[in-house]
Enzyme design. Structure first.
Site, PDB file in Angstrom:
ATOM      1  N   GLN A  43     -45.826 -17.569 -29.956  1.00 49.98           N
ATOM      2  CA  GLN A  43     -45.193 -17.964 -28.781  1.00 49.98           C
ATOM      3  C   GLN A  43     -46.046 -18.033 -27.618  1.00 49.98           C
ATOM      4  O   GLN A  43     -45.736 -18.576 -26.587  1.00 49.98           O
ATOM      5  CB  GLN A  43     -43.869 -17.356 -28.442  1.00 49.98           C
ATOM      6  CG  GLN A  43     -42.790 -17.252 -29.697  1.00 49.98           C
ATOM      7  CD  GLN A  43     -42.347 -18.925 -29.848  1.00 49.98           C
ATOM      8  OE1 GLN A  43     -42.390 -19.647 -28.848  1.00 49.98           O
ATOM      9  NE2 GLN A  43     -41.849 -19.161 -31.068  1.00 49.98           N
ATOM     10  N   ASP A  92     -48.753 -10.731 -31.802  1.00 46.72           N
ATOM     11  CA  ASP A  92     -48.279 -11.864 -32.560  1.00 46.72           C
ATOM     12  C   ASP A  92     -48.206 -12.944 -31.316  1.00 46.72           C
ATOM     13  O   ASP A  92     -47.356 -12.897 -30.481  1.00 46.72           O
ATOM     14  CB  ASP A  92     -46.950 -11.678 -32.998  1.00 46.72           C
ATOM     15  CG  ASP A  92     -46.199 -12.947 -33.564  1.00 46.72           C
ATOM     16  OD1 ASP A  92     -46.780 -14.046 -33.335  1.00 46.72           O
ATOM     17  OD2 ASP A  92     -45.042 -12.850 -34.075  1.00 46.72           O
ATOM     18  N   HIS A 115     -40.377 -10.902 -34.281  1.00 43.49           N
ATOM     19  CA  HIS A 115     -39.881 -11.970 -35.180  1.00 43.49           C
ATOM     20  C   HIS A 115     -40.129 -11.430 -36.833  1.00 43.49           C
ATOM     21  O   HIS A 115     -41.039 -10.489 -36.675  1.00 43.49           O
ATOM     22  CB  HIS A 115     -40.782 -13.212 -35.028  1.00 43.49           C
ATOM     23  CG  HIS A 115     -40.399 -14.275 -35.892  1.00 43.49           C
ATOM     24  ND1 HIS A 115     -40.672 -14.208 -37.318  1.00 43.49           N
ATOM     25  CD2 HIS A 115     -39.635 -15.643 -35.872  1.00 43.49           C
ATOM     26  CE1 HIS A 115     -40.373 -15.570 -37.565  1.00 43.49           C
ATOM     27  NE2 HIS A 115     -39.952 -16.381 -36.851  1.00 43.49           N
ATOM     28  N   CYS A 127     -34.601 -15.378 -36.708  1.00 45.72           N
ATOM     29  CA  CYS A 127     -35.486 -14.441 -37.436  1.00 45.72           C
ATOM     30  C   CYS A 127     -35.833 -13.065 -36.599  1.00 45.72           C
ATOM     31  O   CYS A 127     -37.108 -12.616 -36.737  1.00 45.72           O
ATOM     32  CB  CYS A 127     -36.880 -15.058 -37.746  1.00 45.72           C
ATOM     33  SG  CYS A 127     -36.593 -16.629 -38.807  1.00 45.72           S
ATOM     34  N   LYS A 150     -46.521 -24.784 -33.629  1.00 48.27           N
ATOM     35  CA  LYS A 150     -45.935 -24.402 -32.612  1.00 48.27           C
ATOM     36  C   LYS A 150     -46.666 -24.767 -31.165  1.00 48.27           C
ATOM     37  O   LYS A 150     -46.381 -24.732 -30.004  1.00 48.27           O
ATOM     38  CB  LYS A 150     -45.482 -22.963 -32.325  1.00 48.27           C
ATOM     39  CG  LYS A 150     -44.460 -22.642 -33.205  1.00 48.27           C
ATOM     40  CD  LYS A 150     -44.170 -21.035 -33.047  1.00 48.27           C
ATOM     41  CE  LYS A 150     -43.551 -20.415 -34.239  1.00 48.27           C
ATOM     42  NZ  LYS A 150     -42.012 -21.051 -34.368  1.00 48.27           N
TER      43      LYS A 150
HETATM   44  N1  PLP Z   1     -43.825 -14.891 -34.591  1.00 48.49           N
HETATM   45  C1  PLP Z   1     -42.952 -15.582 -33.641  1.00 48.49           C
HETATM   46  C2  PLP Z   1     -42.760 -14.946 -32.475  1.00 48.49           C
HETATM   47  C3  PLP Z   1     -42.336 -16.620 -33.794  1.00 48.49           C
HETATM   48  O1  PLP Z   1     -41.616 -17.161 -32.849  1.00 48.49           O
HETATM   49  C4  PLP Z   1     -42.539 -17.420 -35.106  1.00 48.49           C
HETATM   50  C5  PLP Z   1     -41.708 -18.384 -35.607  1.00 48.49           C
HETATM   51  O2  PLP Z   1     -40.790 -18.784 -34.936  1.00 48.49           O
HETATM   52  C6  PLP Z   1     -43.298 -16.608 -35.972  1.00 48.49           C
HETATM   53  C7  PLP Z   1     -44.092 -15.425 -35.717  1.00 48.49           C
HETATM   54  C8  PLP Z   1     -43.493 -17.182 -37.375  1.00 48.49           C
HETATM   55  O3  PLP Z   1     -44.370 -18.201 -37.142  1.00 48.49           O
HETATM   56  P1  PLP Z   1     -44.282 -19.516 -38.419  1.00 48.49           P
HETATM   57  O4  PLP Z   1     -43.158 -19.693 -39.084  1.00 48.49           O
HETATM   58  O5  PLP Z   1     -45.110 -20.629 -37.976  1.00 48.49           O
HETATM   59  O6  PLP Z   1     -45.427 -18.706 -39.644  1.00 48.49           O
END
Ligand code: PLP
Length: 406
Positions: free
Chosen positions: A203, A200, A123, A364, A226
């Site tokens: 998910q 990260d 992401h 993203c 999430k």
């Molecule tokens: N990393 C992953 C794998 C994600 O799916 C997301 C959001 O979709 C993020 C990071 C960023 O999360 P946030 O927008 O809640 O900071």
């Protein structure tokens, strides 16, 4: 099934509504999950009983609000099995957690010529902070590719690791492909080279039981929204020895020990990384969300969502003419796909009009879309409140898209 799906669904007020005269079917859980009544009520309770700024007062409300906030830190520690609660830093989400580590780790450890390894499936939140930090510090970002199933190749990782590698920053579960990366194995390989690993977990935490000590990862970042908690909440877990060494990310109230006109000293962990008034109401909701997940049991959630994924994959494969992106056997509840030659936005619009929320676009993850040579996908992502009947509705909606657009 180990929990009562009707009872679970009744906990989510938003799911009870109709969209375009159809019962809402919410398959956009990888973007954000819905909130159970228990979380919504925890926020109301906080404002009706406990609201006060924390850590600064001696009066009753301040102490009460502070105690609740710190108890949540302990609850999160137990939820991901961190060794100490001072390793849990509250942030406003995975993005802030990842920026925090990239900024502080970069300042402390990265010199010109150093290398950071990430992957093509990241992401933007776990890609751009490393890309920019490397550009600023004269370091190189090395990028792991994926095979046709959407999996990382561990031999490629071993080849990329070298004396200049300072960190591996990798997603636990891909938000596009659904791939569950073999993170425990990756951490073990990295540690043989004395290279720390950031995961990260945006998910990860909502789909799998996470034990950071068992994974032995050095950082684990995630968002509250999430995992059924309020937006604007998140966590950065880091091993104490790194957190002690990293410089603060933001400066201001709460993160200091002493301030003189010419210099300042910084607070102990975890407060060194929590400048300013935090999202206390959100953390009250986060606590309720974690309690909710613990009540259902992460193992139960994981196996129920696995069944949904298998059911959906089978039913959607039977339609014909669908191209799937991410077909690893180690997958969590995300299905990215394209219907024939249709554009994901066109398909998404038709599916929406049938009351089904799916996400369309690059999710993203533009480097991944470039790698796959597509503009985007349609993505259905499942949570424990979804049902096989809802998946049947999605299958009908896809057939409708085919009828209308192909
Ligand atoms: N990393 C992953 C794998 C994600 O799916 C997301 C959001 O979709 C993020 C990071 C960023 O999360 P946030 O927008 O809640 O900071």
């Amino acid at each position: 099934m180990s929990f009562n799906i009707e009872k679970v669904r009744a906990d989510f007020p938003i799911l009870q509504q109709q969209i375009y005269k159809h019962p809402l079917i919410y398959f956009d859980n990888a973007a954000s999950t819905q909130k159970p009544r228990q979380v919504i009520e925890a926020i109301t309770w906080y404002y009706e009983h406990d609201n006060c700024n924390i850590h600064r007062g001696v009066h009753y409300l301040s102490v009460k609000a502070t105690e609740a906030y710190e108890e949540t830190r302990e609850k999160i520690r137990a939820f991901i099995n961190a060794k100490k609660s001072c390793e849990i830093i509250f942030t406003k989400g995975a993005t802030e957690s990842l920026n925090l580590v990239a900024s502080s780790f970069g300042k402390r450890y990265i010199k010109p010529g150093d290398e950071v390894i990430t992957s093509i499936m990241e992401h933007h939140s776990n890609f751009v902070p490393w890309q920019q930090m490397c550009l600023e510090r004269g370091a190189s970002l090395r990028i792991l590719g994926i095979n046709e199933k959407g999996e990382i190749d561990l031999d490629e990782l071993k080849k990329l690791l070298n004396k200049k590698t300072r960190l591996i920053a990798l997603t636990h579960i891909s938000n596009v492909l659904g791939t569950i990366n073999p993170v425990k194995e990756i951490v073990a390989i990295a540690h043989q080279h004395d290279v720390p690993v950031l995961l990260d977990g945006a998910q990860g935490v909502s789909h799998l039981p996470v034990d950071v000590q068992d994974l032995d990862c050095d950082f684990y970042c995630f968002s509250g929204h999430k995992m059924y908690a309020p937006m604007g909440t998140g966590v950065m877990y880091g091993k104490e020895r790194y957190l002690e060494e990293l410089p603060p990310y933001q400066l201001g109230g709460e993160m200091i020990k002493e301030v003189f006109t010419g210099r300042s000293t910084f607070n102990e962990l975890p407060f060194k990384f929590e400048a300013g008034t935090p999202n206390v109401e959100g953390v009250a909701g986060l606590r309720a969300a974690v309690a909710y997940l613990q009540d259902l049991g992460m193992d139960n959630i994981s196996s129920y969502e696995d069944d949904l994924l298998k059911y959906a994959t089978e039913k959607m494969s039977a339609i014909g003419g669908i191209k799937f992106y991410g077909t690893s056997h180690h997958k969590a509840s995300v299905i990215s796909f394209l219907i024939g030659g249709t554009h994901p936005y066109d398909a998404g619009m038709i599916i929406d009009k049938l009351g089904i929320a799916v996400r369309t676009g690059h999710h993203c993850a533009m480097p991944l879309m470039d790698f796959l040579k597509i503009p985007g996908t349609v993505r259905a992502s499942f949570a424990f409140y979804n049902t096989t009947e809802e998946i049947d509705q999605l299958v009908s909606a896809i057939n409708k898209v085919k009828e209308m657009l192909l």
